[in-house]
Design a protein around this motif. Structure first.
Motif, PDB file in Angstrom:
ATOM      1  N   THR A 152       9.721 -27.697 -24.640  1.00 32.27           N
ATOM      2  CA  THR A 152       9.425 -27.983 -23.397  1.00 32.27           C
ATOM      3  C   THR A 152      10.606 -28.177 -22.231  1.00 32.27           C
ATOM      4  O   THR A 152      10.905 -27.496 -21.179  1.00 32.27           O
ATOM      5  CB  THR A 152       8.624 -29.575 -23.182  1.00 32.27           C
ATOM      6  OG1 THR A 152       7.705 -29.354 -23.963  1.00 32.27           O
ATOM      7  CG2 THR A 152       8.066 -29.561 -21.466  1.00 32.27           C
ATOM      8  N   ILE A 207       6.448 -18.729 -18.413  1.00 31.44           N
ATOM      9  CA  ILE A 207       5.528 -19.797 -18.878  1.00 31.44           C
ATOM     10  C   ILE A 207       4.609 -19.182 -19.765  1.00 31.44           C
ATOM     11  O   ILE A 207       4.422 -19.645 -20.798  1.00 31.44           O
ATOM     12  CB  ILE A 207       4.553 -20.191 -17.553  1.00 31.44           C
ATOM     13  CG1 ILE A 207       5.614 -21.136 -16.721  1.00 31.44           C
ATOM     14  CG2 ILE A 207       3.506 -21.246 -18.120  1.00 31.44           C
ATOM     15  CD1 ILE A 207       4.755 -21.597 -15.361  1.00 31.44           C
ATOM     16  N   MET A 247       4.348 -20.624 -23.531  1.00 30.10           N
ATOM     17  CA  MET A 247       3.158 -21.454 -23.861  1.00 30.10           C
ATOM     18  C   MET A 247       2.255 -20.582 -24.851  1.00 30.10           C
ATOM     19  O   MET A 247       1.121 -20.828 -25.173  1.00 30.10           O
ATOM     20  CB  MET A 247       2.504 -21.791 -22.676  1.00 30.10           C
ATOM     21  CG  MET A 247       3.288 -22.875 -21.752  1.00 30.10           C
ATOM     22  SD  MET A 247       2.418 -23.856 -20.772  1.00 30.10           S
ATOM     23  CE  MET A 247       1.683 -24.958 -21.685  1.00 30.10           C
ATOM     24  N   CYS A 250      -0.769 -16.088 -17.560  1.00 26.33           N
ATOM     25  CA  CYS A 250      -0.222 -17.328 -16.582  1.00 26.33           C
ATOM     26  C   CYS A 250      -0.497 -16.775 -15.183  1.00 26.33           C
ATOM     27  O   CYS A 250       0.201 -15.794 -14.926  1.00 26.33           O
ATOM     28  CB  CYS A 250       0.957 -17.618 -17.113  1.00 26.33           C
ATOM     29  SG  CYS A 250       1.726 -19.167 -15.783  1.00 26.33           S
ATOM     30  N   PRO A 256      -6.314 -31.524 -14.298  1.00 27.60           N
ATOM     31  CA  PRO A 256      -6.064 -30.573 -15.125  1.00 27.60           C
ATOM     32  C   PRO A 256      -7.624 -30.100 -15.740  1.00 27.60           C
ATOM     33  O   PRO A 256      -8.320 -31.084 -15.893  1.00 27.60           O
ATOM     34  CB  PRO A 256      -5.020 -30.826 -16.201  1.00 27.60           C
ATOM     35  CG  PRO A 256      -5.110 -32.294 -16.012  1.00 27.60           C
ATOM     36  CD  PRO A 256      -5.600 -32.699 -14.610  1.00 27.60           C
ATOM     37  N   LEU A 264      -2.076 -23.798 -11.347  1.00 26.86           N
ATOM     38  CA  LEU A 264      -1.635 -23.030 -12.261  1.00 26.86           C
ATOM     39  C   LEU A 264      -2.346 -22.659 -13.641  1.00 26.86           C
ATOM     40  O   LEU A 264      -2.812 -23.865 -13.928  1.00 26.86           O
ATOM     41  CB  LEU A 264      -0.079 -23.742 -12.780  1.00 26.86           C
ATOM     42  CG  LEU A 264       0.866 -22.837 -13.683  1.00 26.86           C
ATOM     43  CD1 LEU A 264       1.310 -21.499 -12.885  1.00 26.86           C
ATOM     44  CD2 LEU A 264       2.046 -23.896 -14.234  1.00 26.86           C
ATOM     45  N   VAL A 322      -3.236 -21.128 -17.517  1.00 24.81           N
ATOM     46  CA  VAL A 322      -3.021 -19.920 -18.477  1.00 24.81           C
ATOM     47  C   VAL A 322      -4.161 -19.678 -19.383  1.00 24.81           C
ATOM     48  O   VAL A 322      -5.156 -20.390 -19.452  1.00 24.81           O
ATOM     49  CB  VAL A 322      -1.972 -20.671 -19.603  1.00 24.81           C
ATOM     50  CG1 VAL A 322      -0.519 -20.933 -18.940  1.00 24.81           C
ATOM     51  CG2 VAL A 322      -2.287 -22.050 -20.349  1.00 24.81           C
ATOM     52  N   TYR A 330      -6.893 -26.883 -26.456  1.00 21.44           N
ATOM     53  CA  TYR A 330      -5.428 -26.966 -25.945  1.00 21.44           C
ATOM     54  C   TYR A 330      -5.135 -28.372 -26.337  1.00 21.44           C
ATOM     55  O   TYR A 330      -6.151 -29.282 -26.122  1.00 21.44           O
ATOM     56  CB  TYR A 330      -5.368 -26.881 -24.629  1.00 21.44           C
ATOM     57  CG  TYR A 330      -5.381 -25.424 -24.286  1.00 21.44           C
ATOM     58  CD1 TYR A 330      -4.288 -24.545 -24.325  1.00 21.44           C
ATOM     59  CD2 TYR A 330      -6.642 -24.784 -23.761  1.00 21.44           C
ATOM     60  CE1 TYR A 330      -4.483 -23.047 -23.972  1.00 21.44           C
ATOM     61  CE2 TYR A 330      -6.681 -23.545 -23.231  1.00 21.44           C
ATOM     62  CZ  TYR A 330      -5.684 -22.708 -23.455  1.00 21.44           C
ATOM     63  OH  TYR A 330      -5.780 -21.318 -23.244  1.00 21.44           O
ATOM     64  N   GLU A 337       0.067 -30.115 -24.632  1.00 23.92           N
ATOM     65  CA  GLU A 337      -0.058 -28.961 -23.894  1.00 23.92           C
ATOM     66  C   GLU A 337      -0.590 -29.126 -22.552  1.00 23.92           C
ATOM     67  O   GLU A 337       0.263 -28.468 -21.534  1.00 23.92           O
ATOM     68  CB  GLU A 337      -0.761 -27.681 -24.593  1.00 23.92           C
ATOM     69  CG  GLU A 337      -0.206 -27.273 -25.896  1.00 23.92           C
ATOM     70  CD  GLU A 337      -1.203 -26.250 -26.483  1.00 23.92           C
ATOM     71  OE1 GLU A 337      -0.606 -25.221 -26.732  1.00 23.92           O
ATOM     72  OE2 GLU A 337      -2.112 -26.800 -27.063  1.00 23.92           O
ATOM     73  N   LEU A 360       2.199 -28.303 -19.248  1.00 28.46           N
ATOM     74  CA  LEU A 360       1.490 -27.630 -17.899  1.00 28.46           C
ATOM     75  C   LEU A 360       1.542 -28.251 -16.726  1.00 28.46           C
ATOM     76  O   LEU A 360       2.170 -27.807 -15.664  1.00 28.46           O
ATOM     77  CB  LEU A 360      -0.038 -26.892 -17.918  1.00 28.46           C
ATOM     78  CG  LEU A 360      -0.387 -25.973 -17.316  1.00 28.46           C
ATOM     79  CD1 LEU A 360       0.233 -24.723 -17.697  1.00 28.46           C
ATOM     80  CD2 LEU A 360      -1.989 -25.537 -17.428  1.00 28.46           C
ATOM     81  N   GLU A 361       1.297 -29.636 -16.673  1.00 28.02           N
ATOM     82  CA  GLU A 361       1.417 -30.519 -15.545  1.00 28.02           C
ATOM     83  C   GLU A 361       2.563 -30.466 -15.058  1.00 28.02           C
ATOM     84  O   GLU A 361       3.035 -30.383 -14.070  1.00 28.02           O
ATOM     85  CB  GLU A 361       0.787 -31.856 -15.799  1.00 28.02           C
ATOM     86  CG  GLU A 361      -0.841 -31.795 -15.715  1.00 28.02           C
ATOM     87  CD  GLU A 361      -1.354 -33.273 -15.701  1.00 28.02           C
ATOM     88  OE1 GLU A 361      -1.832 -33.691 -14.802  1.00 28.02           O
ATOM     89  OE2 GLU A 361      -1.046 -33.830 -16.953  1.00 28.02           O
ATOM     90  N   ALA A 411       3.847 -27.326 -13.440  1.00 28.28           N
ATOM     91  CA  ALA A 411       3.182 -27.309 -12.306  1.00 28.28           C
ATOM     92  C   ALA A 411       4.070 -27.683 -11.321  1.00 28.28           C
ATOM     93  O   ALA A 411       3.963 -27.547  -9.945  1.00 28.28           O
ATOM     94  CB  ALA A 411       1.691 -27.866 -12.233  1.00 28.28           C
TER      95      ALA A 411
END
Ligand code: PEP
Ligand code: MG
Length: 759
Positions: free
Chosen positions: A11, A39, A43, A48, A93, A134, A136, A144, A148, A152-153, A156
């Motif tokens: 990350t 990304i 990821m 994405c 999310p 955002l 993926v 997920y 993960e 992503l957050e 974002a």
């Protein structure tokens, strides 16, 4: 554990790469294109995509890795429509093993996304608002993990920064593209400077700028967090202790709850988690703040929303403890045009912002004589003051209409209001351009009567307006303004240098310097004065000057020195009886003698005048005219004392009118007597700068008007459109009427005779 550490490193690596792109070259679109590519790769997803909120609550596909390129800027989803729309609507999310089975899945053939099964998306959040989504996607169905989702957050957040920068879509659109949690609202305040402005809000104090999102050393950041939390808790404990003597009550509960929040392990724990994923302590606090805020904004419960305010305050404090906030550091990140919202603001701070095209100003505090209001006036920035809780009710980026004429602001206007205000602002801009074009045109009526237009000034910045407006001089220089923007009394040398500068700026055009009108509400912080019940009628202006002769003498000394070889025109404010004028003149004479005995170059000539603003002087006109070289009419105070009418009291705002029979009769009488005595007269109260009112003044026979620089254009346009002969006859006809005001009749006259008045 090892796996955890590995994913954290990954990350951090991802964040670092994103940071490099953000700071790198290329347009915002190019950077976004690179970001989605990275990304997707990091990821391990085939797709994405970044969707950005556009006006009308539409999410537009702005960049994608994996979906078809031709879908970019074509695929659009309403908030609530499709999975992307659901993420935006809920501001949460979403992670789905089989996206197509979800009831909200919306198939868009142009994207070619039918081959992807799993989907994970996070909202782009900023200031409690969704700026986009955002996403993926993976071909092979997969689950997920929470980690993960968290990554992503975090990512974002970086993308949200790019969107909020206003480089992808303009800030107006971002502000308008809201999810409907915040309705439009009218807030009342007081008029500190007229005018109309519209723009996205920038909060002066709570605007925390996080210059570094990604950290190199998580352990160091955790240590910083620990230190800041400890310092903050100590400070809050002190707050609680300080409130103890106040006894029990609601305020104690509030402070206790606040302390509870500060000690909340969950809150600090979540910040620590975010740091471990690679964020700086500030950015981690911001991330948790955004999440909490967005969640709580959706809660209707007033109690919980109040707690949100506590948490916001806490987050603010923590961030301050972390970074020692520096407001001016944020300036480069401001939108191109904006409305500034502050609890209070210093004049220098406003000047800082003014370089960045601040359109309007909203203050929680403030009075018409506040330094910031004075500077705003000089800069032509509309200001509404005393707007309760403005900094709490207005979110950064909210569209704000500042109606300085009415002393109101409109928050988050709907599309139709927005359009009409924007059109009005545009129209005023057009009018301004027209007025500017009149700068070199003469102020002569249609029937050939020339009017002398002068400006009221007080700061060097005002003098620039002499050239810009084509005004013939300064009819009122309010010397107290330069004293008010300082922290200590300027000595004679400093005053001399200041006035000399003003003479030089005026380039030979005449200036009337009014001696200090301090006291009352124009308090100088460094001059002792007692609280008064009626400050406007209290120890102010010449009364202070005569009771503190050293003060007035120093000012006169400086004026005499600065005027060397030039004409010095001095007027004394608030003269109520001739003996006051005589006493003031004696001080001036003493200073002239002193300058002579010191061998200084004297002024070429010295002219003495008074500002007629206390009605008692009306009964000494003959003797007065025999003793002065000119008279200025201060209609602001004159009307206030004539009608016993506190003009600062909003309940009485419309009670009396300057265009009423007694006031007009007074003005006619004074002018007639001044003409008989051959003493020049000008009007320097606000009345002279109001085109309809100055039309009446011209009809009465006044030929010299002094006003705020911004009024020169509108008044000149009026003058060039009138026929004085016809106006005089009309005013003669109506002046005997017992009406409350003659305003409506004069307005009708203006309409019928094509008099140019502002919209
Ligand atoms: C007035 O009273 O009209 C005037 C010009 O003085 P001030 O507004 O500064 O009190
Ligand atoms: Mg006055």
């Amino acid at each position: 554990m090892a796996e955890d550490a590995e994913s954290l490193t990954a990350t951090r690596r991802l964040l670092r790469r994103l940071r490099d792109i953000m700071a790198g070259s290329g347009s915002a679109q190019e950077r976004l294109d690179r970001i989605v590519k990275i990304i997707a790769a990091e990821m391990v997803a085939e797709v994405c995509s970044a969707y950005v909120m556009r006006a009308g609550e539409v999410l537009e596909l702005f960049a994608t890795e994996g979906l078809r390129r031709e879908a970019v800027h074509r695929t659009r989803l309403r908030v609530g429509e499709g999975l992307v729309g659901v993420i935006a609507a809920t501001a949460r999310p979403l992670a789905l093993y089989e996206a197509q089975l979800h009831p909200d899945f919306a198939y868009r053939p142009e994207t070619g996304e039918e081959i992807y099964h799993s989907l994970m998306g996070a909202p782009l959040l900023r200031g409690g608002r969704v700026l986009g989504v955002l996403v993926v996607q993976n071909k092979t169905p997969r689950h997920y993990s929470d980690d993960e989702i968290d990554v992503l957050e975090t990512v974002a957040m970086v993308v949200a920064e790019l969107v909020a920068s206003g480089e992808l879509v303009n800030p107006f659109e971002i502000a308008q593209a809201r999810t409907g949690v915040t309705p439009s609202l009218r807030l009342d305040g007081i008029r500190l400077n007229p005018g109309l402005a519209i723009g996205p809000a920038v909060l002066h104090e709570s605007r925390l700028v996080i210059r570094q999102i990604v950290a190199e050393d998580a352990a160091a950041e955790l240590a910083r967090l620990k230190g800041a939390v400890a310092a903050m808790r100590v400070a809050i404990d002190e707050l609680v202790a300080a409130s103890e003597p106040l006894g029990k009550g609601e305020h104690r509960d509030i402070i206790e709850t606040y302390r509870m929040f500060a000690a909340d392990r969950g809150w600090v724990g979540r910040i620590a988690e975010a740091i471990k994923s690679g964020l700086t302590a500030e950015a981690a606090a911001q991330k948790v703040r955004e999440e909490t805020r967005t969640r709580m904004l959706q809660v209707g419960d007033p109690y919980l929303r109040e707690r949100l305010i506590d948490l916001e305050d806490l987050a603010n404090r923590l961030q301050q403890h972390l970074s020692g906030s520096d407001p001016s550091a944020a300036l480069p990140e401001l939108p191109p045009e904006f409305v500034l919202v502050a609890r209070t603001l210093g004049p220098a701070e406003l000047l800082d912002y003014a370089r960045r095209r601040v359109q309007g100003l909203v203050l929680e505090e403030g009075s018409p004589t506040a330094h910031v209001a004075i500077v705003a006036r000089a800069l032509g920035i509309p200001v509404v003051g005393r707007v309760e809780e403005a900094t709490r009710q207005i979110e950064p980026g909210d569209i704000v209409v500042v109606d300085g004429d009415r002393g109101q602001i409109l928050l988050r206007p709907g599309e139709d209001v927005y359009q009409s205000v924007a059109a009005a602002v545009e129209a005023r801009l057009g009018q301004r351009v027209y007025y500017e074009s009149l700068a070199r045109a003469p102020a002569i009526t249609r029937d050939g009567v020339a009017i002398t237009l002068l400006i009221n000034a007080g700061l060097p910045i005002d003098l620039e307006q002499l050239e810009a407006t084509g005004a013939e001089g300064v009819g009122l220089f309010r010397t107290e303004l330069s004293f008010m923007v300082r922290n200590a009394f300027p000595d004679v040398d400093a005053q001399t240098a200041f006035y000399r500068g003003i003479f030089e700026q005026a380039g030979g055009k005449p200036i009337i310097f009014r001696t200090l009108d301090i006291g009352g509400d124009k308090a100088l912080p460094y001059l002792d004065h007692l609280e008064e019940d009626n400050p406007a009628m209290g120890w102010r202006a010449i009364r202070v000057g005569l009771d503190r002769p050293a003060l007035l003498r120093q000012q006169l000394r400086a004026l005499i020195r600065a005027a060397a070889g030039r004409t010095l025109s001095v007027s004394f404010p608030m003269i109520a009886e001739l003996s006051e004028l005589e006493a003031a003149r004696a001080l001036l004479d003493m200073e002239r003698e002193r300058a002579g005995s010191e061998g200084r170059n004297p002024p070429q000539s010295v002219e003495i005048g008074v500002v007629l603003e206390v009605p008692s002087l009306l009964f000494q006109l003959e003797a007065l005219f025999a003793r002065i070289d000119f008279l200025s009419l201060g209609t602001n105070d004159l009307a206030q004392f004539l009608y016993a009418w506190d003009r600062g009291n909003p309940r009485l705002a419309d009670r009396y009118d300057l265009l009423s029979a007694p006031m007009l009769a007074l003005l006619r009488e004074v002018l007639g007597r001044a003409r008989d005595a051959d003493v020049p007269v000008s009007v320097c109260g606000e009345m002279a700068g109001n085109p309809l009112e100055s039309m009446a003044l011209v009809a009465l026979g006044y030929r010299t008007l002094s006003m705020v620089p911004s009024a020169i254009g509108p008044v000149k346009a009026m003058i060039r459109s009138i026929d004085v002969g016809s106006l005089e006859r009309y005013l003669d006809e109506i002046r005997g009427r017992p009406d409350h005001t003659l305003r409506t009749r004069l307005e009708a006259y203006a309409r019928d005779h094509d008099v140019t008045l502002p919209e």
